[in-house]
Design a protein around this motif. Structure first.
Motif, short mmCIF file in Angstrom:
data_model
loop_
_atom_site.label_atom_id
_atom_site.label_comp_id
_atom_site.label_asym_id
_atom_site.label_seq_id
_atom_site.Cartn_x
_atom_site.Cartn_y
_atom_site.Cartn_z
N ALA A 156 0.76 -1.46 9.95
CA ALA A 156 0.37 -2.51 10.74
C ALA A 156 -0.56 -3.66 9.65
O ALA A 156 -0.58 -4.79 10.18
N GLU A 157 -1.44 -2.94 9.20
CA GLU A 157 -2.30 -3.92 8.41
C GLU A 157 -1.79 -4.57 7.67
O GLU A 157 -2.02 -5.84 7.35
N ALA A 158 -0.93 -3.85 6.77
CA ALA A 158 -0.13 -4.80 5.45
C ALA A 158 1.10 -3.79 5.30
O ALA A 158 1.35 -2.60 5.61
N ARG A 167 0.68 -1.18 0.04
CA ARG A 167 0.20 0.14 -0.04
C ARG A 167 0.97 1.23 0.12
O ARG A 167 1.69 1.17 0.79
N ALA A 212 -0.35 2.97 11.43
CA ALA A 212 -1.45 1.89 11.52
C ALA A 212 -1.36 1.03 10.03
O ALA A 212 -1.91 0.06 10.33
N ALA A 213 -1.45 2.08 9.23
CA ALA A 213 -1.55 1.41 7.90
C ALA A 213 -0.47 0.42 7.70
O ALA A 213 -0.73 -0.63 6.98
N SER A 222 3.55 -1.19 4.35
CA SER A 222 3.07 -0.21 3.47
C SER A 222 4.27 0.91 3.12
O SER A 222 5.37 0.78 4.04
N GLU A 240 -1.14 7.56 12.60
CA GLU A 240 -2.14 7.00 11.57
C GLU A 240 -1.55 6.48 10.48
O GLU A 240 -1.94 4.88 10.04
#
Lengths: 340, 340
Positions: B257-259, B199, B254-255, B261, B251
């Protein structure tokens, strides 16, 4: 086509600029100089008259004709300020910006010269180029001391106003503007002592012979004696490798392990070379201030760069105003301690 | 005392510079301008003749007399280069030093102007002051786009050679030198993808409307579409507080942590505002290169600042050489990826 008188005048001015005749030196008698230039004694007398009127030479009985050694400032308009400095370090960048601000207010152009390498001869070459193009008000940010800065005297004689920044000069041909290094060191040592440091270590470069650093080191040694603090001077090469820096930093950290110690860096780059993080038992202090010092937990000393730039430009204006009455002056500024 | 013809000529040039008559605009007929200036038609005709010879106005039948709108370069000697730029950021400092180097090689003086604030009108004011003092070869480092840069056209008409650096211009009155932003973004995205990012997040300023940033953001959006990467643009105010920056950075983290990035910063300061340390799962990439980026583990893009400065000065020389045949050109440079 220049008249013979003008040619002789320009030739003699060139010889003075090239250093053939230094300030105070006696010039050849008119008859001799007429022979040397293949002109007549009348022509040489006229050229000497004009150079005398311009303040470049003086006639002194019974000594004959000499190159001037009292420095009259040129009184022409301040149309442009020549600034000879290094870039791009942040401190010099801020100085250039501050001088630019002063120039705009005075409606003067700022002519910038960056010597590469930053040595006295390079600075002089730029100064001469500027002067011959009509930029006759110069601020020079000092370079390595291994250069006879008195050669700048000749520029003064040819009608150039000079201010030296951050460079203590051996002569009285330029105004000086810079930091009060003694007060700066005293403030940092007092702060280190108040912070509990028992041993003071001054870190300087081993291979950068500039006045500012020398003055700071001398002030450190004098302040140690005054305050009865324990301390020492440690030298590091500017070209030290990362491994050498780590080793050097480890030695300093060992000092902090014995007793709370303070490392006083001669400027910000020297501390930035050595430390990336705060070290337990070792307070860091710096005769300089850059934002990155905060990350080291270092106490910095902020130099009032705007006021110093203004003082330099104002000194040029004063030179113009005082003309024949100008005398070299020294203007030193106190810094302000900045805690991280 | 100026002759009447000279006075009329200077008055009309002043009106063009002040914007009363824009490039291509029709000028008053000779009879009318004679009345306006309280002179004779013969005087005005002579003034018009001289301005026509200088390329400032053109006589076009049946349209009458107009301000020129084809830009002939002035062909006088390159004695001084005017550089209008900000300081003291390291990137601009290095650019100034590089231009200074080129000037020394050409034996030209470098005249520096620093607009404060850095807006188009301030830049223009400096440019006009330089031009009227005889500095007629200018390099302008672009400012905020909320300014009609076409007013610089008038300077061109009055015989000023212009190069815009890092600023895409709406007109054909200046050469352009800058980074190939599209190639730069493409290189950074490819690197982020190769590093495993899934991402892509482009961080730009919300309140700095300069061409470079706009181009980079557009290139990011276009490259996303081309490569089929997931991604988004996030905006941050230049004046954001430390607390806002921390929140914003959290923030972004956190992105990650999802995938895995990648954050692509429009320039180095935006990343330096946000991050002090590397963040797990978040690759940092930057259309810029400063040494401090290495501490963030960020991939930078080094702009060939020396070559770009040379190209800008060379463009001025080309303008002088081509004179009437000059046409505005665009010179874009590729950057080089620098791993931490």
């Amino acid at each position: 086509m220049k008249s013979l008188t003008e040619q002789v005048r320009a030739a003699l001015a060139g010889e003075i600029l090239a250093g053939k005749y230094a300030p105070g030196d006696r010039l050849p008698p008119e008859r001799e100089y007429a022979e040397h230039t293949g002109t007549s004694r009348v022509t040489v007398r006229r050229a000497y008259d004009q150079l005398e009127a311009a303040g470049i030479i003086v006639r002194r009985r019974p000594h004959g004709t000499c190159v001037a050694d009292t420095f009259r400032a040129h009184t022409g308009p301040l149309e442009s300020v020549g600034l000879i400095t290094t870039l791009p370090h942040e401190f010099s960048g801020r100085f250039v910006a501050a001088v630019s601000r002063c120039c705009r207010e005075l409606d003067a152009l700022l002519v910038l010269g960056i010597p590469e390498p930053d040595t006295g001869p390079q600075q002089l070459e730029i100064a001469v180029r500027m002067a011959t193009r009509g930029v006759k008000d110069l601020i020079v940010w000092g370079a390595d001391r291994n250069f006879d800065f008195r050669v700048f005297e000749r520029l003064r004689i040819l009608g150039v106003n000079l201010v030296f920044f951050d460079q203590v000069l051996p002569g009285d041909f330029a105004d000086y503007v810079g930091l009060d290094n003694r007060a700066a060191i005293r403030a940092l040592l007092a702060k280190a002592k108040a912070d509990g440091a028992e041993r003071m270590i001054f870190v300087n470069y081993s291979d950068l012979d500039v006045d500012t650093n020398a003055e700071r080191q001398q002030a450190f040694e004098a302040c140690l004696a005054e305050t009865g603090c324990r301390g020492e001077v440690r030298l590091l090469s500017r070209g030290a490798s990362a491994a050498e820096c780590r080793l050097f930093a480890a030695e300093l950290a060992a000092a902090g392990a014995e007793a709370p110690s303070a490392v006083i860096g001669v400027n910000a780059p020297v501390l930035q070379m050595l430390f990336r993080h705060p070290v337990a038992g070792l307070g860091l202090y710096c005769v300089d201030h850059v934002p990155q010092l905060a990350e080291l937990g270092a106490v910095g000393l902020r130099q009032p760069i705007g006021a110093m730039a203004e003082a330099a430009v104002r000194a040029l204006q004063e030179q113009r105003k005082k003309g024949g009455k100008w005398r070299a002056g020294v203007r030193r500024f106190a810094g302000e301690l900045v805690e991280p």
